[in-house]
Design an enzyme around this catalytic site. Structure first.
Site, PDB file in Angstrom:
ATOM      1  N   THR A   1     -10.151  34.150 -28.337  1.00 52.46           N
ATOM      2  CA  THR A   1      -9.902  33.686 -29.651  1.00 52.46           C
ATOM      3  C   THR A   1     -10.499  32.247 -29.753  1.00 52.46           C
ATOM      4  O   THR A   1     -10.721  31.648 -30.676  1.00 52.46           O
ATOM      5  CB  THR A   1      -8.414  33.649 -29.968  1.00 52.46           C
TER       6      THR A   1
ATOM      7  N   HIS B   1     -13.830  31.942 -30.573  1.00 52.49           N
ATOM      8  CA  HIS B   1     -14.021  32.256 -32.007  1.00 52.49           C
ATOM      9  C   HIS B   1     -13.904  30.869 -32.829  1.00 52.49           C
ATOM     10  O   HIS B   1     -14.528  30.452 -33.721  1.00 52.49           O
ATOM     11  CB  HIS B   1     -13.056  33.215 -32.568  1.00 52.49           C
TER      12      HIS B   1
END
Length: 341
Positions: free
Chosen positions: A40, A43
């Site tokens: 994450t 990202h």
């Protein structure tokens, strides 16, 4: 205090100086020792479409950590200064039906640490005391710092009875590898993990997985024959979000098979639903960790001999955070630890 923040709506993460967060009545103030970089966080670094829709700028990011309690809100009980803790990254509302029914991992109002509110890539973090989990003395800081992703693996793997079963794991990222290791540890017969990244498949082999298969070079049906499997996989753990991997899983599941899905596929992914229907497959979506049953299981698995140490491949000082993100973004790493000491 020193912190890693998303300062601009563009690629990158920056070292900055921010105020120490304020301690509320029901909170703990945690001095961070070690953090780990999650997919994450990559990202967010890359500033992809999801990040642009989700992440407020500027904000301190990160949600995988271990640290020491240095401040306690006046309403908090059960913790003391010096306790070593990690914490559940999903902060729940406490008043929806699922929260009140004890199914807090299904809270419809979940707020993510380091996603929707300031995170742990900082010298100090404040979280509700409810979210903190004391780390047993015989579990290292390195392992404690990856309890969040390990929890995803444990929640997914332990969704179904695995004893004596043949298990297919699609996706050899760190969470997929840890899920495969859990399946093997708790008594699965054959555990097969698939990917096209040879570096990560080799990591899976180091973790003792029955068979790590590069599906760009090997046929999964041939591997099943090699292992003496005649009826397909009993349990599937889909960790990749890759449509071809999920379709292969549907092809190779036994009738009555059970699938837990943690990987996030494209919203328009098409599959042959007749295989789901006529095979009588059960598919369960997984998000986060069960609070706090998964956390107790994590500690118990490590204390009973599950060795996760090979999954941690890189360690850096926080001042070298860029090297850590470069390693994660390369795809040639397992878990990457950043030390704040």
């Amino acid at each position: 205090m020193k912190a890693l923040s998303k300062l601009k709506a563009e690629e990158g993460i920056w070292m900055t100086d921010v105020p120490v967060p304020e301690l509320g009545h029901n909170d703990l103030l945690i001095k961070i020792r070690k953090t780990a970089i999650c997919g994450t966080d990559v990202h967010i670094y890359n500033w992809d479409e999801w990040s642009q829709k989700t992440i407020p700028v500027p904000m301190v990011v990160g949600h995988e950590y271990v640290g020491e309690v240095v401040g306690i809100g006046q309403e908090v009980k059960g913790f003391k200064i010096g306790d070593r803790v990690s914490g559940e990254g999903h902060i729940t509302c406490g008043h929806c039906r699922n929260c009140r029914g004890g199914r807090t991992h299904l809270c419809r109002n979940t707020i993510g640490v380091g996603v929707n509110r300031p995170g742990c890539f900082a010298e100090y973090l404040v979280i509700p005391a409810f979210n903190a989990f004391k780390i047993p003395d015989n579990i290292s800081d390195d392992l404690a710092s990856i309890f969040d992703p390990f929890g995803n693996a444990v929640h997914t793997a332990l969704s179904f009875d695995l004893v004596g079963e043949d298990v297919l794991v699609s996706g050899a990222g760190p969470i997929g590898i840890m899920a495969a290791a859990v399946a093997k540890h708790v008594g699965a017969r054959n555990v097969v993990i698939t990917d096209v990244n040879e570096y990560r498949l080799e990591l899976a082999r180091k973790m003792g997985i029955t068979r790590a298969v590069n599906v760009a070079k090997e046929n999964l049906n041939d591997v099943m024959t090699e292992l003496g499997m005649t009826e397909g996989f009993d349990v599937g753990l889909e960790m990749s979000g890759a449509p071809p991997a999920f379709r292969t899983m549907l092809d190779t599941m036994n009738h009555g098979g059970r699938i837990a899905m943690l990987g996030i596929p494209p919203s328009d992914m098409s599959i042959d639903w007749t295989k789901v229907i006529f095979k009588g497959l059960f598919i369960k979506g997984i998000y986060g960790r069960e609070m706090f049953e998964t956390w107790y299981k994590m500690a118990a698995l490590i204390q009973s001999g599950l060795d996760l140490s090979p999954i941690i491949t890189h360690r850096f000082s926080i001042d070298d955070f860029q090297k850590g993100f470069d390693a994660m973004r390369s795809g040639q790493s397992g878990k990457v630890i950043l030390s704040w000491d």
